[in-house]
Design an enzyme around this catalytic site. Structure first.
Site, PDB file in Angstrom:
ATOM      1  N   HIS A  65       7.076   6.256   4.541  1.00 26.90           N
ATOM      2  CA  HIS A  65       7.993   5.172   4.214  1.00 26.90           C
ATOM      3  C   HIS A  65       9.138   5.129   5.218  1.00 26.90           C
ATOM      4  O   HIS A  65       9.604   6.168   5.692  1.00 26.90           O
ATOM      5  CB  HIS A  65       8.578   5.363   2.807  1.00 26.90           C
ATOM      6  CG  HIS A  65       7.621   5.029   1.709  1.00 26.90           C
ATOM      7  ND1 HIS A  65       7.768   5.482   0.410  1.00 26.90           N
ATOM      8  CD2 HIS A  65       6.490   4.284   1.707  1.00 26.90           C
ATOM      9  CE1 HIS A  65       6.776   5.034  -0.331  1.00 26.90           C
ATOM     10  NE2 HIS A  65       5.994   4.302   0.425  1.00 26.90           N
TER      11      HIS A  65
ATOM     12  N   ARG B  38      -2.876   6.725  -3.912  1.00 28.73           N
ATOM     13  CA  ARG B  38      -1.631   6.993  -3.174  1.00 28.73           C
ATOM     14  C   ARG B  38      -0.477   7.172  -4.156  1.00 28.73           C
ATOM     15  O   ARG B  38       0.333   8.092  -4.038  1.00 28.73           O
ATOM     16  CB  ARG B  38      -1.370   5.844  -2.202  1.00 28.73           C
ATOM     17  CG  ARG B  38      -0.062   5.936  -1.398  1.00 28.73           C
ATOM     18  CD  ARG B  38      -0.097   4.867  -0.310  1.00 28.73           C
ATOM     19  NE  ARG B  38       1.196   4.549   0.261  1.00 28.73           N
ATOM     20  CZ  ARG B  38       1.749   5.187   1.290  1.00 28.73           C
ATOM     21  NH1 ARG B  38       1.115   6.217   1.822  1.00 28.73           N
ATOM     22  NH2 ARG B  38       2.914   4.815   1.780  1.00 28.73           N
TER      23      ARG B  38
ATOM     24  N   TYR C 211       8.931   5.690  -7.562  1.00 33.16           N
ATOM     25  CA  TYR C 211       8.226   6.728  -8.313  1.00 33.16           C
ATOM     26  C   TYR C 211       9.139   7.423  -9.314  1.00 33.16           C
ATOM     27  O   TYR C 211       8.668   7.955 -10.310  1.00 33.16           O
ATOM     28  CB  TYR C 211       7.590   7.732  -7.347  1.00 33.16           C
ATOM     29  CG  TYR C 211       6.562   7.071  -6.469  1.00 33.16           C
ATOM     30  CD1 TYR C 211       5.349   6.631  -6.998  1.00 33.16           C
ATOM     31  CD2 TYR C 211       6.816   6.819  -5.129  1.00 33.16           C
ATOM     32  CE1 TYR C 211       4.419   5.985  -6.218  1.00 33.16           C
ATOM     33  CE2 TYR C 211       5.887   6.171  -4.332  1.00 33.16           C
ATOM     34  CZ  TYR C 211       4.697   5.754  -4.887  1.00 33.16           C
ATOM     35  OH  TYR C 211       3.781   5.093  -4.112  1.00 33.16           O
TER      36      TYR C 211
ATOM     37  N   LYS D  35       1.943   2.529   9.982  1.00 35.17           N
ATOM     38  CA  LYS D  35       2.392   1.197  10.365  1.00 35.17           C
ATOM     39  C   LYS D  35       3.109   1.232  11.712  1.00 35.17           C
ATOM     40  O   LYS D  35       3.824   2.185  12.020  1.00 35.17           O
ATOM     41  CB  LYS D  35       3.320   0.629   9.289  1.00 35.17           C
ATOM     42  CG  LYS D  35       2.608   0.297   7.976  1.00 35.17           C
ATOM     43  CD  LYS D  35       3.560  -0.331   6.977  1.00 35.17           C
ATOM     44  CE  LYS D  35       2.833  -0.755   5.703  1.00 35.17           C
ATOM     45  NZ  LYS D  35       3.743  -1.382   4.724  1.00 35.17           N
TER      46      LYS D  35
ATOM     47  N   ARG E 292      -2.443   5.674   3.362  1.00 27.67           N
ATOM     48  CA  ARG E 292      -2.799   4.279   3.076  1.00 27.67           C
ATOM     49  C   ARG E 292      -4.264   4.026   3.413  1.00 27.67           C
ATOM     50  O   ARG E 292      -4.888   4.783   4.170  1.00 27.67           O
ATOM     51  CB  ARG E 292      -1.926   3.329   3.889  1.00 27.67           C
ATOM     52  CG  ARG E 292      -0.425   3.454   3.656  1.00 27.67           C
ATOM     53  CD  ARG E 292       0.334   2.509   4.591  1.00 27.67           C
ATOM     54  NE  ARG E 292       1.764   2.551   4.379  1.00 27.67           N
ATOM     55  CZ  ARG E 292       2.607   3.335   5.056  1.00 27.67           C
ATOM     56  NH1 ARG E 292       2.135   4.155   5.990  1.00 27.67           N
ATOM     57  NH2 ARG E 292       3.911   3.286   4.820  1.00 27.67           N
TER      58      ARG E 292
ATOM     59  N   HIS F 146      -4.676   2.260  -3.413  1.00 24.80           N
ATOM     60  CA  HIS F 146      -3.244   2.477  -3.591  1.00 24.80           C
ATOM     61  C   HIS F 146      -2.944   3.229  -4.892  1.00 24.80           C
ATOM     62  O   HIS F 146      -1.915   3.902  -4.996  1.00 24.80           O
ATOM     63  CB  HIS F 146      -2.500   1.140  -3.556  1.00 24.80           C
ATOM     64  CG  HIS F 146      -1.399   1.116  -2.548  1.00 24.80           C
ATOM     65  ND1 HIS F 146      -1.625   1.263  -1.190  1.00 24.80           N
ATOM     66  CD2 HIS F 146      -0.052   0.995  -2.687  1.00 24.80           C
ATOM     67  CE1 HIS F 146      -0.472   1.208  -0.547  1.00 24.80           C
ATOM     68  NE2 HIS F 146       0.500   1.069  -1.426  1.00 24.80           N
TER      69      HIS F 146
END
Length: 295
Positions: free
Chosen positions: A267, A244, A276, A172, A148, A241
């Site tokens: 994730h 990514r 995806y 995150k 990210r 992004h």
């Protein structure tokens, strides 16, 4: 005087390890709801508003042009707030329990085609000197690791293991993961690091710097990516992004397991990664229409 919003935001940042960006978004949502319910009745408080008021607020946001995805994210902030209020014993119920999020239609991610990727890294003449080498290395890092924007900005030199070809990434909520990378990126790092060291006179600290020799920021990286993607694609979205998404789509199209892609991307759930598969299927349908004589 007690300020529930400030207390909640401090809890997210200090105790839960949320990013400053998420905390800012949650604060904005709560302040919006607070202004709204006070405009209805100045006697209303966080402790007395009900689900109907929250639904009215969501309807007002939608009427103002906010999309379902944004409103769902705002509601998520309100849910987290009331979960916190119950956790610290200030409330014994949540008025948003019965409030449903608006239906979100899946938004297929944008990504570069192989020809555009090849053009990006093989055909463009990057400027000489530190900035040109930095820009190409940033683009390669996004493409080869799928990290990210915030994760790239946070990279330090010590996060790179050139011998093992591994990158330690802080994602995150301060969760760390190890992402492998290719020989191409390893060679780019080997070429970039001595130039970087000469530029800032240190072999430690931030991996990427701006012109003021400070750690590069979100805005500058966004502008770099937008500039170079504009040279190879006409698609509307040209953000970090996109690279990514390009990484994830390339991995999937070349046989990578969905669970493995989930881990590489950081994730929480494989359900997030499944977008995806929709992208790949959408491309298959397009190719089918082009190729089948009676499609």
């Amino acid at each position: 005087m007690m300020n529930e919003i400030d207390d909640f935001i401090n809890y997210l940042l200090a105790d839960k390890g949320y990013s400053k960006l998420t905390a800012k978004e949650y604060r904005s949502a709560l302040q919006s709801l607070q202004i709204f319910y006070r405009s209805l009745d100045n006697q209303l408080t966080w402790y007395t508003l009900d689900a109907d008021v929250v639904r009215q607020w969501m309807a007002r946001e939608m009427a103002r042009g906010e999309n379902a995805r944004t409103i769902s994210k705002q509601l998520s902030g309100v849910r987290s707030f009331y979960k916190y209020m119950r956790r610290v014993g200030r409330m014994d119920h949540s008025p948003v329990t019965a409030v449903k999020s608006p239906k979100i239609h899946p938004k297929l991610p944008s990504f570069l085609r192989n020809s555009e990727v090849n053009q990006l890294f093989d055909d463009i003449d990057y400027p000489s000197g530190y900035e040109g080498m930095r820009d190409r290395t940033i683009l390669l890092t996004f493409y080869h690791t799928g990290i990210r924007l915030a994760e790239l900005i946070g990279l330090d030199v010590e996060n790179i293991d050139l011998n093992q070809r591994e990158l330690k990434v802080t994602g995150k909520r301060n969760k760390q993961r190890i992402v492998p990378f290719s020989a191409e990126l390893a060679n780019a790092f080997r070429a970039y690091l001595p130039v970087r060291q000469a530029y800032v006179s240190t072999d430690a600290g931030a991996l990427f710097f701006n012109r003021r020799k400070l750690r590069i920021d979100r805005r500058r990286v966004g502008l770099i990516v937008k500039h170079y993607l504009s040279l190879v694609t006409t698609q509307r979205k040209k953000s970090p992004h996109v690279l990514r998404h390009t990484f994830a789509s390339a991995m999937l199209n070349n046989g990578a397991d969905l669970e493995a892609i989930k881990e590489l991307l950081g994730h929480e759930s494989v359900a997030t990664t499944e977008v995806y598969t929709h992208t790949t299927f959408a491309d298959l349908k397009k190719q089918y229409k082009l190729a089948h004589p009676r499609a």
